[in-house]
Motif scaffolding. Structure first.
Motif, PDB file in Angstrom:
ATOM      1  N   LEU A 257      10.319  -9.138 -21.172  1.00 51.60           N
ATOM      2  CA  LEU A 257      11.068  -8.897 -19.565  1.00 51.60           C
ATOM      3  C   LEU A 257      10.061  -9.528 -18.903  1.00 51.60           C
ATOM      4  CD1 LEU A 257      11.949  -5.121 -19.720  1.00 51.60           C
ATOM      5  CD2 LEU A 257      13.469  -7.016 -19.958  1.00 51.60           C
ATOM      6  N   GLN A 258       8.680  -9.996 -18.929  1.00 46.85           N
ATOM      7  CA  GLN A 258       7.970 -10.738 -18.210  1.00 46.85           C
ATOM      8  C   GLN A 258       8.419 -12.034 -18.318  1.00 46.85           C
ATOM      9  OE1 GLN A 258       4.180  -9.380 -19.482  1.00 46.85           O
ATOM     10  NE2 GLN A 258       3.702  -8.275 -17.727  1.00 46.85           N
ATOM     11  N   TYR A 259       8.743 -12.634 -19.567  1.00 49.05           N
ATOM     12  CA  TYR A 259       9.055 -13.755 -19.623  1.00 49.05           C
ATOM     13  C   TYR A 259      10.229 -14.201 -18.869  1.00 49.05           C
ATOM     14  CZ  TYR A 259       5.047 -15.445 -22.483  1.00 49.05           C
ATOM     15  OH  TYR A 259       3.973 -15.641 -22.810  1.00 49.05           O
ATOM     16  N   VAL A 260      11.152 -13.275 -18.863  1.00 45.19           N
ATOM     17  CA  VAL A 260      12.542 -13.316 -18.113  1.00 45.19           C
ATOM     18  C   VAL A 260      12.111 -13.504 -16.683  1.00 45.19           C
ATOM     19  CG1 VAL A 260      14.639 -11.918 -17.290  1.00 45.19           C
ATOM     20  CG2 VAL A 260      13.738 -11.878 -19.588  1.00 45.19           C
ATOM     21  N   GLY A 261      11.242 -12.553 -16.071  1.00 48.46           N
ATOM     22  CA  GLY A 261      10.849 -12.793 -14.970  1.00 48.46           C
ATOM     23  C   GLY A 261      10.334 -14.333 -14.470  1.00 48.46           C
TER      24      GLY A 261
END
Length: 295
Positions: free
Chosen positions: A188-192
């Motif tokens: 999810l952090q890389y999505v951010g």
């Protein structure tokens, strides 16, 4: 030897190669375009790992939101700001000196945000880390010509914003993401991060990539060596130890880059760089050694 003991040194070595990769990759793609593809591949890779290993995703909407927003700070704004500023003319030595302020800002902010207070030796370690970086970098700054030093205000400001963003992201991670599976959180952090760099790339870059072997190798290492292994080590260190201790490891990155550049590109390793590195090592040791925390 446990992972907790070797993780700091391993993180520094791996993370420092990001500067080397950037030098190899810059002729083949613009910075935001490169980061957009890197974050996309990293998110897919972590999603596959999360699904195959049957890791648990956040159980609440706030958990998802915290993970994505921390990625906006840790990956998106930070790397976009640093890479774009350097591309616009901010010397890497100046950028490195700005980045060196991150551990100091983290240590100063940690007592108010996450309730961490450093002991006297730890405060001395943070200070020595900054002094060591100054000794290593300032002589190089003084050799720059006047035209180079006249940096545009906007790129310099963006570089500072990037440093502030990673500081905020580290503290945010410590406060809101102490629980949950790191594999799902990293996805999810890389999505951010992608949500930041992709729109900027579409607005300001031609989005062209020269698919050479050098580009593929640089992207492969960025995804697997940096985005996978290095970030997992960083998240592990933040969760297991003090956030200011984890941040202090970034003091060692610029000296490590200097050694790697000397080995790979025959760049001169000066006496100030060697002296500064020794001071940095002492500072990091003081900040990271096990001591009783102030209540």
């Amino acid at each position: 030897m446990t992972l907790y003991r070797i993780a700091p040194a391993l993180f520094v070595v791996l993370w420092s190669t990001g500067w080397i990769v950037a030098k190899y990759a810059s002729p083949y793609a613009d910075p935001l375009t490169f980061l957009s593809l890197r974050f996309t591949l990293a998110a897919i890779l972590f999603a596959v790992i999360t699904l195959v290993s049957r890791a648990t995703w956040p159980s609440t909407r706030s958990g998802w939101a915290h993970a994505v927003f921390s990625g906006v700070l840790l990956h998106g704004i930070y790397l976009a700001g640093i890479w774009w500023a350097i591309d616009q003319g901010v010397p890497s030595s100046v950028s490195g000196l700005i980045a060196a302020l991150q551990p100091l800002m983290t240590a100063l902010a940690a007592p108010y945000i996450v309730g961490e207070r450093l002991t006297g030796p730890q405060k001395l370690g943070v200070f020595l880390g900054f002094v060591g970086l100054a000794v290593a970098i300032l002589p190089r700054l003084l050799t720059l010509d006047a035209a180079t030093l006249q940096i545009a205000l906007v790129p310099l400001l963006v570089n500072v914003i990037g440093m502030i963003s990673v500081t905020a992201g580290t503290l945010y991670q410590k406060r809101h993401l102490q629980e949950g599976d790191l594999r799902a959180i990293a996805t999810l952090q890389y999505v951010g991060g992608f949500l930041v760099v992709m729109p900027l790339a579409l607005l300001y870059e031609p989005m062209q990539i020269d698919w050479t072997l050098e580009f593929v190798l640089a992207m492969g290492w960025s995804v697997f060596g940096l985005s996978l292994v290095s970030i997992m080590l960083l998240l592990y260190l933040i969760r297991r130890g003090q956030v200011s201790r984890a941040a202090s490891l970034t003091y060692l990155v610029p000296p490590a880059v200097a050694v790697e550049s000397w080995f790979l590109f025959s760049e001169k390793l000066t006496l100030p760089m060697i002296a500064g590195t020794l001071i940095v090592v002492i500072g990091v040791w003081l900040t990271n050694r096990k001591t009783r925390l102030v209540a």
